[in-house]
Write an enzyme that holds these catalytic residues in place. Structure first.
Site, PDB file in Angstrom:
ATOM      1  N   LYS A 174       2.887   5.627  -1.802  1.00 50.51           N
ATOM      2  CA  LYS A 174       1.500   5.987  -2.130  1.00 50.51           C
ATOM      3  C   LYS A 174       0.546   5.394  -1.074  1.00 50.51           C
ATOM      4  O   LYS A 174      -0.396   6.056  -0.626  1.00 50.51           O
ATOM      5  CB  LYS A 174       1.149   5.467  -3.538  1.00 50.51           C
ATOM      6  CG  LYS A 174      -0.306   5.629  -3.930  1.00 50.51           C
ATOM      7  CD  LYS A 174      -0.729   7.073  -4.121  1.00 50.51           C
ATOM      8  CE  LYS A 174      -2.227   7.172  -4.400  1.00 50.51           C
ATOM      9  NZ  LYS A 174      -2.708   8.538  -4.533  1.00 50.51           N
ATOM     10  N   LYS A 205     -10.255   0.657  -2.484  1.00 50.13           N
ATOM     11  CA  LYS A 205      -9.235  -0.163  -3.161  1.00 50.13           C
ATOM     12  C   LYS A 205      -7.863   0.067  -2.527  1.00 50.13           C
ATOM     13  O   LYS A 205      -7.128  -0.876  -2.243  1.00 50.13           O
ATOM     14  CB  LYS A 205      -9.208   0.216  -4.646  1.00 50.13           C
ATOM     15  CG  LYS A 205      -8.062  -0.393  -5.399  1.00 50.13           C
ATOM     16  CD  LYS A 205      -7.606   0.396  -6.609  1.00 50.13           C
ATOM     17  CE  LYS A 205      -7.231   1.807  -6.382  1.00 50.13           C
ATOM     18  NZ  LYS A 205      -6.093   2.347  -7.076  1.00 50.13           N
TER      19      LYS A 205
END
Ligand code: NAD
Length: 297
Positions: A171, A239
């Site tokens: 990811k 983030k």
């Protein structure tokens, strides 16, 4: 036969994902720390409980979809958390995008309690979640992946990536590539604007050749209209860039372009653009060059 599933985190992604599992014949016990999210889930017909511990009690599987590493630690390891409620053998699946280091740490604590755990972050956005077309990247024991596969398939297409944390690593790789594509498109549009070439021309020509990207096809036309409605919020990509930097440090990878992307996304946060779509990084590049792209309504 339907399984008993505790679903934690009923936000943009979690709500439709839990809905697909319910439609697939599973019994859902849903929880979110935020009361309005619980109310929305109850109105959508899900059974809502009062804590993460309760969501993990007397179920076969627990799935979480919360924002970041500290939230995942709180959900599983915190007071009234999943590991207090889950019995031995309960399958735990965290689908949030978090640090691979935290994913491993939480999975180790779960395994020590007799609960097998996999990391299974996703790409495909809110549309992929609604249409059950998420790409799901899984890390952990392969036998546990096989056990989870039928449930994951109700939400999209799962791919086994390797040992614990590998799903999160993939990811992070995905988020590097997406950030680079956005920044590349932003610089191309700003150079064009400074030199007097229309943004539509840039998009048309670049999309027809080797420079074509999905990012440009989907978001380019919206940038031209000045439309930065999220999609995927810039604060979430910021983030993810923090996660990428943490992972790079931990694994000893030198990622100079990701460090630059992190700084450009920091500038988005500093300018109050965290709630815009991540394509709005073009606003930072515009600012650096004292330039405004022409907006076509
Ligand atoms: P969101 O903010 O809409 O939802 C997260 C939910 O988790 C919130 O409702 C929040 O109240 C809840 N939560 C936070 N801490 C909790 C706790 N301790 N216990 C119980 N609930 C808690 O976020 P989202 O858009 O659904 O994203 C979730 C994750 O999916 C993030 O990691 C994000 O990076 C990832 N993701 C999002 C997208 C997207 O397009 N939105 C795409 C791919 C991946």
């Amino acid at each position: 036969m339907g399984k008993r599933i505790g679903f934690i985190g009923l936000g943009i992604m979690g709500t439709p994902m839990a809905g697909h599992l319910a439609k697939g014949g599973h019994q859902i016990k849903a929880y979110d720390v935020f009361a309005p999210a619980r109310e929305r889930a109850a109105a959508a017909g899900l059974t809502v409980v009062n804590s993460n511990k309760e969501a993990a009690t007397d179920v076969d599987v627990v799935i979480s979809m919360v924002p970041d590493s500290p939230h995942v630690e709180a959900v599983y390891l915190g007071e009234n958390g999943v590991l207090e409620g889950a019995s031995k053998g309960t399958l735990l699946i965290d689908m949030s995008s978090i640090s691979p280091i935290t994913a491993r740490k939480v999975a180790e604590s779960a395994t020590a309690k007799g609960c097998p755990m996999i990391d299974a972050p996703v790409s495909g956005g809110d549309v992929g979640a609604k249409e059950a077309r998420l790409s799901i990247m899984v890390g952990g024991d392969e036998a546990v992946f096989k056990q989870a596969e039928p449930i994951l398939k109700l939400m999209g297409t799962p791919t086994y990536c390797g040992a614990s944390g590998a799903g999160q690593t993939v990811k992070a790789c995905n988020q590097i590539q997406v950030a680079m594509n956005f920044i590349g498109m932003a610089e191309a549009l700003v150079l064009g604007a400074k030199a007097g070439v229309e943004p539509e021309i840039i998009l048309k020509v670049l999309s027809a050749g080797y420079a074509q990207t999905r990012v440009m096809d989907v978001r380019g036309p919206r940038i031209i209209k000045g439309d930065y409605e999220p999609g995927f919020r810039a604060s979430f990509h910021y983030k993810d860039l923090n996660i990428i930097r943490e992972a790079a440090r931990a694994f000893g990878a030198s990622l100079p372009a990701s460090a630059l992307a992190h700084e450009l996304f920091s500038a988005m946060m500093a300018n109050g653009w965290g709630n815009l779509d991540h394509s709005a990084v073009v606003k930072v590049i515009e600012k650096l060059s004292n330039c405004e792209l022409p907006v076509k309504e």
